[in-house]
Design an enzyme around this catalytic site. Structure first.
Site, mmCIF file in Angstrom:
data_model
loop_
_atom_site.group_PDB
_atom_site.id
_atom_site.type_symbol
_atom_site.label_atom_id
_atom_site.label_comp_id
_atom_site.label_asym_id
_atom_site.label_seq_id
_atom_site.Cartn_x
_atom_site.Cartn_y
_atom_site.Cartn_z
ATOM 1 N N HIS A 319 0.814 -1.219 0.000
ATOM 2 C CA HIS A 319 0.000 0.000 0.000
ATOM 3 C C HIS A 319 0.850 1.272 0.000
ATOM 4 C CE1 HIS A 319 -3.076 -2.962 1.374
ATOM 5 N NE2 HIS A 319 -3.826 -2.246 0.567
ATOM 6 N N ASP A 458 -7.258 1.135 -6.854
ATOM 7 C CA ASP A 458 -6.949 -0.038 -6.043
ATOM 8 C C ASP A 458 -8.071 -1.062 -6.176
ATOM 9 O OD1 ASP A 458 -5.623 -1.712 -4.313
ATOM 10 O OD2 ASP A 458 -6.391 -0.756 -2.501
#
Length: 697
Positions: A319, A458
Site C-alpha cells: 500500500h 486499487d
C-alpha cells in the site's frame, strides 16, 4: 477405469446402494491401504508425518471412486464424446475433491481404538446431518483392520463421500483422506476433523499440543468454469491448499457478499515462523518470542473469489508503494480519490499526508469494508495518527461512497457527447474509428475543471481473468472520466498485477491484454509522463507492478528527486504519530530511487510489441547516433580537459569561478540537447525512455 462424479446432491431414491458390494469395496480398500503402506515401509519411503505417496494416493482415489460410484444407479448417467459424464438431467458432473489431513501428538490409546475411530469418522463427515438433510437412512459403511505392530487402518463409504485413515499410535500420528464427489467445500471439515481426531496425549508423554497439516486437491479432468466453488480455484488453491508446506492454515472468516466471496486465512510458513514460536510469543517466559510477539504472528491473507488481495506481512509494502510515489510526485495533494480499497489500507496511507483536505473512497461492496474492519483491523487503523480517528473510515477528511466507482466517475466527469453537429466533444457517440482517431486528443479536456489532485486505482488486478475485470478496464469512458477528474497537474496511479518476466511476450499478445489496453487508453487521453515500477516485498509470489501517469510532464521534477530530497519531503509533509514512531514502515528516499528506473523486463516487453519494434531500433534506445555521441563527448572532454590542465592549488578565486561556470554551462547545453531529442516521446508509455529520463533529471 472411467470415473463418474455428480455435481449435485442426488435424491435418496437415485442411489442403488448395494450394501454387500460396498462392504466388499471397503474391505478391498482397507487391504489395499495396508498393502500400499507395507510396500512403502519395505522400500524405506515412509519417514514420518507429512510424507504422502503419489502413486498410493492415485491408486487409492481410483479404488475408492469405484466403490463410491458403484452405489449410484447407472441409469441416471450418460457419456458423451467430449469425455465428460453427464447426469440424467444433462448437467455436467463435478470434479473429485480430496482433503488430506495429518495430525501428530495424538493420544496413542485413541489411535488404537477401532470403535472410537469409527465414531470420529461418522462425526467428522456429518452422517447425522446427511440423514436429516436427505431423509435418508444411509449410514457410513466402514471396515477397519488393526495391525499388532502398526495401528489401525479404516475406510468408510457413504453416498458422495469416502473417508480413509491410518494411525501410528507409538508416534501419535494419524493420516486421513476425505474424498467427495459433490460440490461441498471440504475445507469446512478441517476444524471438525481436528476436533474429533485431535485427542491430546497424556501429559506423562510430555508431547507438545496436537498439530495439524492439511492439503486440498481438485482431481480429474474438469473445467474451472464448471466448478461450483470458485473460491477453491485461483491463488487460494494453487499456492496454499495444495501443499503441506504451512504449519498453520486456519480459516478466520468466510463471507459471501452480493459481489464476491471473501475468505480470510491465517498461515504459518515454517521457513519464517513455527507453531512453537507462535505459542511462546503469547507467554511471559522471557523468551525472544515473548519479548517480540509482533514478529511471530501468523500471516493473515485475504482472498476475493480465491484471488489473493493482501497479506499482513506485505500490507505496508504494497500500500505504501501504491500511494506515496503519486502523492510525493504531485507535491502537495489536497483532494484524493480512491477507487476500491475495501480493506482501508490505501485510505490509511493517504491520510498520513498533511496537505490532504479531502479523500473520496468509492467502494462498491460495503460488506467487504465491514468484514475488513472486523477481521483485518490493522489495515484501517488510524489511531496513531495525530488528529485522525480509531478507524480511518471515520476520519473527518474522508467520505466513503458505497457505489459503483465506474458509474460514480462517469456521472460526474464524463458528460454525453453530441455527434449530430459533426463536432465530437467526446468519443462516446456514433462516430467511426477514423473520425475518432483524427480528433485526438479530445476537445474539451482542458476546459473541464477536475477536482482531484491524485486518483488511486486499487480495484481488481487488470491481469485477473474474469468478466468484471474486462468490464472495468475495457470501459474507455470510465478511464477517460478519471482523466477529466484530475486537476491540471493531476496524477493517477494504479496497480498492474504481477510483474512480467524477462522471457514474456508483450501483454498485447499474451493473456494480459487487459493491462495493455489500460496503458493504451491512458496514452490516448493525453497523460504526458508515464512511470512503471515494481515492488517485490508485497507478500505475493511475484514482484508487483504499478504505473504512475501525470497530466503534465513537469511532474518529473518531483518524481526524479534524489534520495535526500525525498527524505526531506517525507519529514516535512507527513503527519506525526502519537507514539513517536515513523508514520511509514517501508517507503523512503532510497525506495523511491528504485522506483525511478523501470526494470529490464518492462523494457524488453515494450520492444516486443510489433508497434514499438521500429522505435527500439532507433539510436536513442541502442545508443545515440554517432553525431550525437561525438557532440556529447566533445562537451564532456572540454570539461575534463579544463580540470586536467588547471592547477587547482595555484588557481586564484576568479579563475576557479570561471571553471565552475564553464562546467555548469556545458552541462546545461548537454541537458538541453537531450531534452530536444526526447520531445517526440512525450506522452507515451515507454519504459526505455523513462530510464533515460532518470539520468537527465
Amino acid at each position: 477405469m472411467l470415473k463418474r462424479n455428480s455435481d449435485q446432491k442426488l435424491k435418496d431414491d437415485n442411489y442403488g446402494l448395494n450394501e454387500s458390494w460396498a462392504e466388499s469395496c471397503a474391505m478391498f480398500s482397507t487391504i489395499f491401504i495396508l498393502a500400499a503402506f507395507l510396500t512403502a515401509i519395505l522400500l524405506g519411503l515412509f519417514v514420518g508425518i507429512g510424507v504422502h505417496y503419489v502413486l498410493f494416493i492415485d491408486d487409492l482415489n481410483e479404488t475408492l471412486n469405484v466403490c463410491h460410484t458403484s452405489v449410484i444407479d447407472s441409469k441416471n448417467f450418460s457419456y458423451d464424446s467430449s469425455d465428460n459424464y453427464k447426469h440424467g438431467n444433462g448437467s455436467k458432473i463435478s470434479s473429485i475433491r480430496q482433503l488430506s489431513i495429518d495430525l501428530k501428538n495424538v493420544s496413542p490409546s485413541f489411535l488404537k481404538s477401532e470403535k472410537r475411530l469409527v465414531e470420529a469418522m461418522n462425526n467428522a463427515i456429518g452422517v447425522d446431518d446427511f440423514q436429516k438433510f436427505t431423509g435418508s437412512s444411509h449410514n457410513l459403511i466402514s471396515n477397519c483392520h488393526q495391525s499388532p505392530s502398526k495401528g489401525v487402518s479404516c475406510v468408510g463409504v457413504m453416498p458422495e463421500k469416502t473417508i480413509a485413515l491410518t494411525t501410528w499410535p507409538n508416534d501419535g500420528v494419524i493420516s486421513l483422506f476425505i474424498i467427495s464427489t459433490d460440490s461441498s467445500d471440504l475445507t469446512d471439515y478441517v476444524d471438525d476433523v481436528k476436533g474429533y481426531f485431535g485427542i491430546p496425549a497424556d501429559s506423562t508423554l510430555r508431547w507438545e499440543n496436537v498439530q495439524m497439516m492439511w492439503t486440498h486437491h481438485i482431481l480429474g479432468s474438469y473445467s474451472k468454469k464448471n466448478l461450483t466453488n470458485i473460491e477453491l480455484e485461483g491463488d487460494i488453491q494453487d499456492f496454499y491448499f495444495k501443499f503441506l508446506t504451512h504449519e498453520l492454515k486456519k480459516k478466520v472468516a468466510s463471507v459471501q457478499t452480493k459481489f464476491q466471496k471473501i475468505d480470510v486465512y491465517d498461515f504459518i510458513d515454517p521457513k519464517i515462523n513455527t507453531i512453537g514460536s507462535l505459542e511462546r510469543s503469547v507467554t511471559n517466559d522471557g523468551s525472544y518470542e515473548s519479548l517480540h510477539p509482533e514478529f511471530f504472528k501468523p500471516n493473515r491473507i485475504v482472498f476475493l473469489d480465491g484471488v489473493q488481495q493482501s497479506t499482513s506481512i506485505g500490507d505496508a509494502q504494497y500500500h505504501e508503494a501504491l500511494v506515496h510515489p503519486a502523492m510525493f510526485t504531485h507535491g502537495a495533494p489536497k483532494r484524493v480519490a480512491i477507487i476500491g480499497g475495501g480493506e482501508g489500507a490505501t485510505l490509511r496511507e493517504v491520510l498520513k499526508h498533511q496537505s490532504v483536505d479531502y479523500v473520496a473512497m468509492i467502494e462498491i461492496d460495503e460488506i467487504m469494508v465491514n468484514a475488513s474492519k472486523e477481521h483485518l483491523p490493522s489495515w484501517s487503523d488510524c489511531s496513531d495518527l495525530i488528529g485522525s480517528s480509531e478507524s480511518c473510515m471515520d476520519d473527518p477528511r474522508a467520505d466513503v461512497y458505497y457505489e459503483d466507482a465506474m458509474r460514480w466517475f462517469i456521472d460526474r466527469f464524463s458528460p454525453e457527447c453530441d455527434c449530430s453537429s459533426g463536432q465530437e466533444h467526446r468519443h462516446f457517440c456514433e462516430c467511426d474509428d477514423e473520425t475518432y482517431d483524427s480528433q485526438l486528443p479530445k476537445d474539451g479536456h482542458e476546459t473541464i475543471q477536475g477536482e482531484f489532485d491524485v486518483v488511486i486505482m486499487d480495484a481488481l488486478d487488470p491481469t485477473d481473468d474474469n468478466a468484471f475485470t474486462e468490464y472495468l478496464y475495457y470501459n474507455d469512458r470510465f478511464l477517460e472520466s478519471m482523466f477529466d477528474s484530475l486537476t491540471e497537474n493531476g496524477v493517477i496511479i494504479m496497480q498492474l498485477g504481477d510483474s512480467i518476466d524477462l522471457d514474456d511476450a508483450h501483454d498485447a499478445v499474451n493473456g494480459f491484454h487487459t493491462r495493455a489496453n489500460v496503458i493504451r487508453v491512458l496514452e490516448r487521453y493525453g497523460f504526458e509522463s508515464f512511470h512503471v515500477y515494481d515492488e517485490d516485498h508485497c507478500g505475493f509470489f511475484y514482484p508487483w507492478s504499478y504505473v504512475l501517469a501525470c497530466k503534465k510532464a513537469s511532474c518529473r521534477q518531483n518524481f526524479y528527486r534524489n534520495e535526500a530530497e525525498v527524505n526531506v519531503a517525507i519529514h516535512n509533509k507527513m503527519i506525526r504519530t502519537k507514539s513517536g514512531r515513523h508514520p511509514l514502515k517501508y517507503f523512503d528516499g532510497f525506495t523511491m530511487g528504485m522506483y525511478q528506473t523501470p526494470s529490464r523486463p518492462w523494457q524488453e516487453s515494450f520492444c516486443r510489441n510489433t508497434t514499438n519494434s521500429q522505435l527500439c531500433d532507433l539510436g536513442f534506445y541502442n545508443g545515440k547516433s554517432q553525431h550525437d555521441v561525438d557532440e556529447d563527448l566533445n562537451m564532456l572532454s572540454h570539461v575534463v580537459g579544463n580540470y586536467r590542465h588547471h592547477n587547482i592549488s595555484d588557481a586564484i578565486e576568479a579563475e576557479f569561478f570561471n571553471l565552475e561556470t564553464k562546467v555548469m554551462n556545458n552541462m546545461i547545453l548537454l541537458k538541453r540537447s537531450m531534452e530536444e531529442r526526447i520531445k517526440t516521446f512525450l506522452g507515451k508509455f515507454n519504459p526505455i525512455f523513462a530510464r533515460h529520463l532518470h539520468h537527465i533529471f
